[in-house]
Every structure is written in structure tokens, then in C-alpha cells.
Design a protein around this motif. Structure first.
Motif, PDB file in Angstrom:
ATOM      1  N   PRO A  97     -29.340 -40.007 -60.826  1.00 15.46           N
ATOM      2  CA  PRO A  97     -28.798 -40.538 -59.563  1.00 15.46           C
ATOM      3  C   PRO A  97     -29.799 -40.513 -58.411  1.00 15.46           C
ATOM      4  N   MET A  98     -30.800 -39.637 -58.494  1.00 13.71           N
ATOM      5  CA  MET A  98     -31.786 -39.546 -57.429  1.00 13.71           C
ATOM      6  C   MET A  98     -32.668 -40.788 -57.373  1.00 13.71           C
ATOM      7  N   TRP A  99     -32.674 -41.563 -58.452  1.00 12.26           N
ATOM      8  CA  TRP A  99     -33.473 -42.791 -58.468  1.00 12.26           C
ATOM      9  C   TRP A  99     -32.841 -43.885 -57.609  1.00 12.26           C
ATOM     10  N   MET A 100     -31.541 -43.716 -57.336  1.00 11.24           N
ATOM     11  CA  MET A 100     -30.856 -44.683 -56.478  1.00 11.24           C
ATOM     12  C   MET A 100     -31.197 -44.381 -55.020  1.00 11.24           C
ATOM     13  N   ASN A 101     -31.211 -45.398 -54.205  1.00  9.11           N
ATOM     14  CA  ASN A 101     -31.519 -45.236 -52.791  1.00  9.11           C
ATOM     15  C   ASN A 101     -30.596 -44.215 -52.136  1.00  9.11           C
ATOM     16  N   PHE A 102     -31.172 -43.315 -51.354  1.00  8.34           N
ATOM     17  CA  PHE A 102     -30.447 -42.229 -50.685  1.00  8.34           C
ATOM     18  C   PHE A 102     -29.304 -42.765 -49.821  1.00  8.34           C
ATOM     19  N   LEU A 103     -29.561 -43.824 -49.059  1.00 13.14           N
ATOM     20  CA  LEU A 103     -28.542 -44.376 -48.171  1.00 13.14           C
ATOM     21  C   LEU A 103     -27.404 -45.008 -48.954  1.00 13.14           C
ATOM     22  N   LEU A 104     -27.723 -45.644 -50.090  1.00 14.85           N
ATOM     23  CA  LEU A 104     -26.682 -46.251 -50.915  1.00 14.85           C
ATOM     24  C   LEU A 104     -25.765 -45.185 -51.500  1.00 14.85           C
ATOM     25  N   ARG A 105     -26.358 -44.068 -51.951  1.00 16.27           N
ATOM     26  CA  ARG A 105     -25.556 -42.993 -52.517  1.00 16.27           C
ATOM     27  C   ARG A 105     -24.619 -42.399 -51.471  1.00 16.27           C
ATOM     28  N   THR A 106     -25.124 -42.262 -50.254  1.00 14.85           N
ATOM     29  CA  THR A 106     -24.299 -41.708 -49.183  1.00 14.85           C
ATOM     30  C   THR A 106     -23.207 -42.689 -48.778  1.00 14.85           C
ATOM     31  N   MET A 107     -23.548 -43.981 -48.695  1.00 15.30           N
ATOM     32  CA  MET A 107     -22.564 -44.995 -48.345  1.00 15.30           C
ATOM     33  C   MET A 107     -21.467 -45.083 -49.400  1.00 15.30           C
ATOM     34  N   ALA A 108     -21.840 -44.849 -50.651  1.00 13.33           N
ATOM     35  CA  ALA A 108     -20.847 -44.881 -51.729  1.00 13.33           C
ATOM     36  C   ALA A 108     -19.758 -43.831 -51.492  1.00 13.33           C
ATOM     37  N   TRP A 109     -20.158 -42.661 -50.998  1.00  5.85           N
ATOM     38  CA  TRP A 109     -19.166 -41.621 -50.710  1.00  5.85           C
ATOM     39  C   TRP A 109     -18.262 -42.017 -49.557  1.00  5.85           C
ATOM     40  N   ARG A 110     -18.796 -42.750 -48.598  1.00  3.09           N
ATOM     41  CA  ARG A 110     -17.943 -43.220 -47.499  1.00  3.09           C
ATOM     42  C   ARG A 110     -16.877 -44.169 -48.037  1.00  3.09           C
ATOM     43  N   VAL A 203     -33.736 -27.149 -45.434  1.00  3.67           N
ATOM     44  CA  VAL A 203     -34.548 -27.901 -44.465  1.00  3.67           C
ATOM     45  C   VAL A 203     -34.021 -29.323 -44.250  1.00  3.67           C
ATOM     46  N   PRO A 204     -33.813 -30.129 -45.306  1.00  2.00           N
ATOM     47  CA  PRO A 204     -33.282 -31.478 -45.054  1.00  2.00           C
ATOM     48  C   PRO A 204     -31.847 -31.461 -44.544  1.00  2.00           C
ATOM     49  N   SER A 205     -31.058 -30.450 -44.945  1.00  2.00           N
ATOM     50  CA  SER A 205     -29.680 -30.353 -44.440  1.00  2.00           C
ATOM     51  C   SER A 205     -29.668 -30.084 -42.942  1.00  2.00           C
ATOM     52  N   LEU A 206     -30.623 -29.282 -42.488  1.00  2.00           N
ATOM     53  CA  LEU A 206     -30.686 -28.925 -41.070  1.00  2.00           C
ATOM     54  C   LEU A 206     -31.116 -30.100 -40.202  1.00  2.00           C
ATOM     55  N   THR A 207     -31.946 -30.973 -40.745  1.00  2.00           N
ATOM     56  CA  THR A 207     -32.529 -32.044 -39.934  1.00  2.00           C
ATOM     57  C   THR A 207     -31.920 -33.422 -40.189  1.00  2.00           C
ATOM     58  N   THR A 208     -30.968 -33.517 -41.096  1.00  2.00           N
ATOM     59  CA  THR A 208     -30.428 -34.829 -41.460  1.00  2.00           C
ATOM     60  C   THR A 208     -29.678 -35.478 -40.301  1.00  2.00           C
ATOM     61  N   PHE A 209     -29.714 -36.794 -40.266  1.00  2.00           N
ATOM     62  CA  PHE A 209     -28.893 -37.546 -39.319  1.00  2.00           C
ATOM     63  C   PHE A 209     -28.208 -38.726 -40.014  1.00  2.00           C
ATOM     64  N   ALA A 210     -28.762 -39.188 -41.138  1.00  2.00           N
ATOM     65  CA  ALA A 210     -28.172 -40.325 -41.843  1.00  2.00           C
ATOM     66  C   ALA A 210     -26.820 -39.949 -42.450  1.00  2.00           C
ATOM     67  N   ILE A 211     -26.734 -38.776 -43.072  1.00  2.00           N
ATOM     68  CA  ILE A 211     -25.476 -38.357 -43.705  1.00  2.00           C
ATOM     69  C   ILE A 211     -24.386 -38.181 -42.662  1.00  2.00           C
ATOM     70  N   SER A 212     -24.722 -37.528 -41.551  1.00  2.00           N
ATOM     71  CA  SER A 212     -23.709 -37.304 -40.506  1.00  2.00           C
ATOM     72  C   SER A 212     -23.311 -38.618 -39.842  1.00  2.00           C
ATOM     73  N   ASN A 213     -24.226 -39.566 -39.756  1.00  2.00           N
ATOM     74  CA  ASN A 213     -23.883 -40.878 -39.191  1.00  2.00           C
ATOM     75  C   ASN A 213     -22.887 -41.615 -40.082  1.00  2.00           C
ATOM     76  N   MET A 214     -23.143 -41.591 -41.394  1.00  2.00           N
ATOM     77  CA  MET A 214     -22.308 -42.352 -42.325  1.00  2.00           C
ATOM     78  C   MET A 214     -20.975 -41.670 -42.618  1.00  2.00           C
ATOM     79  N   LEU A 215     -21.013 -40.382 -42.919  1.00  2.50           N
ATOM     80  CA  LEU A 215     -19.790 -39.677 -43.309  1.00  2.50           C
ATOM     81  C   LEU A 215     -19.082 -39.025 -42.128  1.00  2.50           C
TER      82      LEU A 215
END
Length: 270
Positions: A97-110, A203-215
Motif C-alpha cells: 500500500p505504501m506504493w500508492m500515493n500518500f494523498l490518495l490513501r488518505t483521501m480514500a479514508w475520507r 516525527v511525521p505525525s508531529l509535523t503533518t498537515f495533509a492528514i489533518s486537512n483531509m480527515l
């Protein structure tokens, strides 16, 4: 002589991609819009809005990292003991699943978590109450765990693979039960991988903004969102850079503390 010349592209990349951007961030963070020196951009982290976003980011990053650790330990152990895991097939399936685009995976959860999404449709068919976690901190934590879990599992799995089988068999021969072997032998010897995994998730959890924007639907501001807004919406690069410098301090301190648990780099993926 020739070997040293091979390092030139790497050195250029590090200078252009890491050192120069850090100097630029430091310059903007320590100056105001007129170019005068100031530390106001750094101490702005103490403001009510920024401090609230920072502590919420720390809390969600901690919760996400803890959940990833709890899930990763048994998963890594299963991969270690599985014949398919040793051949790399299970690891490949897990990493796929990591081969799929990060934003697509997050959008899928939305799409899945929306009020009219697939999960709620299934719950409705089963006459169960709908799930109302979209645009909440719980949805953000779920997205973080899903996106970053492999970064916790793989270092721990790699550390467990390096454990000598004779050590484990000796523990069983001495009468230790499976739970005792895990807590007294496997877990301590997996600490380097655990330290590496915590770093790679926290580290990425602390600095993320894409996940919080989408979900989070833009309703929950983490410190990453505040920084991103200062650069893109407000156009205040000085404040955004100052807040970024503070986050760098948090990250460097956490990495320094965790590196003491992995002095030999045994948790690094091979």
C-alpha cells in the motif's frame, strides 16, 4: 581518488537540498519583514493559538505512535515467525500500500468515513449506529496510524530478524513461557528497532498537515497546519519559518533521546 569523486553528486545534493534551505529558514525565522533581527517569530509559539495547536499535535502524535507500537510488535513477531515473512512475501504485501500515493490513501479514508460513506452504508444495512468520527481528532489519528504503521513495523521486524535463535531456544530450555520469552528476551533485543520505529512515526505525525486537512476537514488545526497556512495563505514566511525552527528543536531533541537506544543503528532497515 576516484571513489572520492563519486561522493561529489551526493555532497552537492546535501548542500542544495538540505543545508541551503535550512539557512534560508533560519534567516526568515530570525528576521522580520524588513529584514531586521528578531526572535518574535520564535516566541510566537507561546501564543494561545499556536500553543494549543502545538500541544494538540504532540498529543495526537504520541497517541498515533503508541497505537502503531502496540500494533507493530505482534505484527513484526508474526512476520518473523512466518515462513512467508522470511521469504519476503508477507513483507512485500504489507509494504505494497505504501506504493500508492500518500494523498490518495488518505483521501480514500475520507471517502470511507464520511457520513454517507461505505462504512456507514454497511453499518446501516446491519442496523447498527453510524460512525461519526470524520472531522474529529479520532479520524486524524486513524489516518496517521494507517499511513505510518509500516514505518513502525519494518524496523522492529528487522531488529527481530537479527535475534539469535539460540538465545530464544535457551530461554525455552530454561523453562520460560512464551510470554516471558517475549518480555525478557525478544522485547529487550528489539529496542533498537522500536526506537527507530518511534522516530519514523512520531516525527511525521508531529509535523503533518495533509492528514489533518483531509480527515479533519480544516476544522482541526495542528501546528503543521498553522505553519502551512503562514506560508501559503497568510504569506508570512518569517512567522512560518520561526515556528518551523521551534518544531525542528522538538524533532532534534526527540531524535537525540531515541538515538541513545539505537547506538549501533541496529534498527535501521537493511
Amino acid at each position: 581518488m576516484y571513489k572520492k569523486s563519486f561522493s561529489i553528486p551526493f555532497i552537492v545534493f546535501v548542500i542544495a537540498g538540505t543545508i541551503i534551505p535550512l539557512f534560508v529558514i533560519a534567516f526568515y525565522g530570525l528576521t522580520d519583514r524588513s529584514g531586521a533581527f528578531t526572535i518574535d517569530n520564535i516566541i510566537a509559539i507561546g501564543g494561545s493559538e499556536h500553543a494549543k495547536a502545538l500541544w494538540l499535535s504532540l498529543l495526537l502524535a504520541f497517541v498515533s505512535t503508541l497505537i502503531c507500537l502496540i500494533l507493530a510488535l505482534p505484527l513484526a513477531l508474526i512476520l518473523k515467525d512466518s515462513k512467508l515473512g522470511k521469504k519476503g512475501f508477507m513483507v512485500f504485501i504489507f509494504v505494497l500500500p505504501m506504493w500508492m500515493n500518500f494523498l490518495l490513501r488518505t483521501m480514500a479514508w475520507r471517502v470511507l468515513l464520511e457520513r454517507g460513506g461505505l462504512i456507514n452504508d454497511i453499518l446501516s444495512v446491519l442496523h447498527l449506529p453510524s460512525l461519526q468520527i470524520i472531522n474529529t481528532p479520532a479520524a486524524i489519528v486513524l489516518g496517521m496510524v494507517y499511513d505510518f504503521l509500516p514505518f513502525m513495523v519494518l524496523p522492529i521486524y528487522n531488529a527481530m530478524l537479527k535475534i539469535d535463535k539460540d538465545v530464544i531456544e535457551a530461554a525455552y530450555d530454561l523453562g520460560a513461557k512464551k510470554s516471558k520469552v517475549f518480555t525478557s528476551v525478544i522485547l529487550p533485543l528489539s529496542v533498537p528497532g522500536i526506537a527507530s520505529g518511534i522516530t519514523m512515526v512520531f516525527v511525521p505525525s508531529l509535523t503533518t498537515f495533509a492528514i489533518s486537512n483531509m480527515l479533519g476537514g480544516g476544522k482541526i488545526n495542528l501546528i503543521g497546519n498553522i505553519i502551512e497556512q503562514e506560508f501559503t495563505t497568510m504569506g508570512n514566511w518569517n512567522l512560518g519559518s520561526g515556528l518551523s525552527l521551534v518544531m525542528m528543536i522538538f524533532i532534534l531533541v526527540s531524535m537525540a533521546l531515541l538515538s541513545k537506544l539505537d547506538k549501533n543503528g541496529e534498527g535501521v532497515l537493511m
